[in-house]
Write a protein that holds these residues in place. Sequence first.
Motif, short mmCIF file in Angstrom:
data_model
loop_
_atom_site.label_atom_id
_atom_site.label_comp_id
_atom_site.label_asym_id
_atom_site.label_seq_id
_atom_site.Cartn_x
_atom_site.Cartn_y
_atom_site.Cartn_z
N UNK A 1 0.82 -1.20 0.00
CA UNK A 1 0.00 0.00 0.00
C UNK A 1 0.86 1.26 0.00
N UNK A 2 0.35 2.28 -0.66
CA UNK A 2 0.95 3.61 -0.59
C UNK A 2 -0.09 4.56 -0.02
N UNK A 3 0.28 5.20 1.10
CA UNK A 3 -0.57 6.20 1.75
C UNK A 3 -0.02 7.57 1.43
N UNK A 4 -0.84 8.40 0.81
CA UNK A 4 -0.44 9.76 0.43
C UNK A 4 -1.34 10.76 1.12
N UNK A 5 -0.74 11.71 1.80
CA UNK A 5 -1.45 12.85 2.36
C UNK A 5 -0.74 14.10 1.85
#
Length: 224
Positions: free
Chosen positions: A106-110
């Motif tokens: 998974x890649x979490x981008x904020x």
Amino acid sequence: MHPSAMENGRLFFSTYFEASTPALMLDIGSQDVNGSLRQLAPPGARYVGLDFAAGRGVDVVLDDPYRLPFDDGVADVVVSSSCFEHVDMFWLTFNEVLRVLKPDGLFYLNAPSNGEFHRYPVDCWRFYPDAGEALVRWGTRSGYRPALLESFTTYQHLDIWNDFVAIFVKDADCAMHHADCMLDRIERYMNGRRYGVEGILNPQAATEDGARLHALTGHAKPQQ
């Protein structure tokens, strides 16, 4: 790290990972400035902080923002909060994220969807509701098969920022491995997207600041 970014990170980890997860987690833009995602990660994880400059919370200083010093397919998750707006060519960094992730990784981008100009050392971008799907198309064009599991824009909380949040899985065939969504756990959001669901959830054309200004002045939103 502003308050809503911290809360988004906490919700991401609690939604997608068990507390005892022995995962390899890479954090792009990990320097601890008023907090860090590291303090929210599952205690069983192996957490590696990456940044472009040395500082608290940084384990590896990157010589090249478009080359991560890891082999293909080794990471369970990559996270990045309040960083991509400062990367000149963030789409190249996105490809590196996909390269180092495992197929179900998974890649979490904020990243901000509004807010003041703040150079660190540059400030280049803001992210809007179509940004997640655009990155999926870019990743696909680059030879990967990513999918956007969910994305949304948060309302402001104790600060000026509206955060764009997006969760990607490296291989679309693994999308159904991740049934739980942050969207199921938040009460208010704008312009959400969810894997397998057509269209935008809770659409709102005006920014939160713009909508507030229109309400105060009584001026209608200009037509595009």
